[in-house]
Design an enzyme around this catalytic site. Sequence first.
Site, short mmCIF file in Angstrom:
data_model
loop_
_atom_site.label_atom_id
_atom_site.label_comp_id
_atom_site.label_asym_id
_atom_site.label_seq_id
_atom_site.Cartn_x
_atom_site.Cartn_y
_atom_site.Cartn_z
N SER A 11 -33.04 -0.07 -18.73
CA SER A 11 -34.50 -0.01 -18.82
C SER A 11 -34.94 1.36 -19.29
O SER A 11 -34.27 2.38 -19.03
CB SER A 11 -35.10 -0.30 -17.44
OG SER A 11 -36.48 0.02 -17.40
N TYR A 22 -35.88 2.12 -9.06
CA TYR A 22 -35.37 1.19 -10.08
C TYR A 22 -34.75 1.96 -11.25
O TYR A 22 -33.62 1.66 -11.68
CB TYR A 22 -36.52 0.31 -10.57
CG TYR A 22 -36.18 -0.59 -11.74
CD1 TYR A 22 -35.35 -1.68 -11.58
CD2 TYR A 22 -36.74 -0.36 -13.00
CE1 TYR A 22 -35.06 -2.53 -12.65
CE2 TYR A 22 -36.47 -1.19 -14.07
CZ TYR A 22 -35.63 -2.28 -13.89
OH TYR A 22 -35.34 -3.09 -14.95
N LYS A 64 -30.78 1.96 -12.41
CA LYS A 64 -30.37 1.60 -13.77
C LYS A 64 -29.58 2.74 -14.42
O LYS A 64 -28.61 2.51 -15.15
CB LYS A 64 -31.60 1.24 -14.61
CG LYS A 64 -32.17 -0.13 -14.32
CD LYS A 64 -31.21 -1.23 -14.69
CE LYS A 64 -31.83 -2.60 -14.59
NZ LYS A 64 -30.89 -3.68 -14.96
#
Length: 322
Positions: free
Chosen positions: A119, A143, A147
Amino acid sequence: MNVLIIGGGGVIGQKLARRLVRDGTLDGREITGLTLADIVEPAPVEGARTALCNIADPASLAAVVTAETDMIYLLAAVVSAHAEERFDEGMAVNFYGVLNVLERARHLGTRPRIVFTSSIAVYGGEVCDPLTGETFLNPQTSYGTQKAIGELLLNDYSRKGFIDGRGFRLPTITVRPGKPNRAASSFMSSIFREPLNGQEAICPVGRDFPHYYLSPRRCVENLVRGAAIPEADLGQNRCMIMPGRSLTIGAMIDAMTAVAGNAPSKLIRFESQPEIEPILKGWRSDFRADKARALGLEADAGFEDNIRYYLEDDMPAGRAVS
């Protein structure tokens, strides 16, 4: 070639499966088996089998990643706002789950190819625009951090020869079909999808807010092309920004109006959402996907195409823009 899509119940997983069934080949090889695996039974796709799989559970994972698995699309993730709110769940899937997939591949000794969807959330903080493949990762969310860890592991397991990995930092994918999810970027689809279906939608940012986007159709095309990139062309960093385009929300709404008329835009209500504002303030929009473009991946021509693709591919039966 046996292909496994982990996260096969999601929007991109389903579209990717239908594309692979239609093509019948991947990287010049016949697809002899295609499995969609997810924590909830994926919707069936003709020509593919489905399986339950929780990547946070090594035993569950072992049932679907076997010595016959040649290609793994690792799409499963706990999305942004959810990973921020439920730290343990995000770590279980986005960190330990990814590690479990890599470890399973390592112990099998068959060196499968793994396509990992990362991402643009791996970027942020005190880094200068534009953001390129050489910009250091500085995530400002759980998050994004998870990632980024996944990317580092993918690179190292590839360097060691355990897998043939490649990772793609996805732009916000819009216009997604279905219902809103717990991603902070969910509004980037709902402010177009719901109005096109005659429903009101809330936009938590102003018209001048810029964002980096890509359509589901183009994302799938890039995942197919990305799987076929020769390993020697990837270099020492197996992860790269997937091409997209940056536009303001206002320009995107104007593009929808150009395709679908004035009625949908009148259903968008601008209203702040304090629960996601800290995440939105950290978003960046000036990305340069030079490496991926050089390797054959592409962005959409313009946001009008994103609207047309939704109307062609995903508009619910019986609905019409008025």
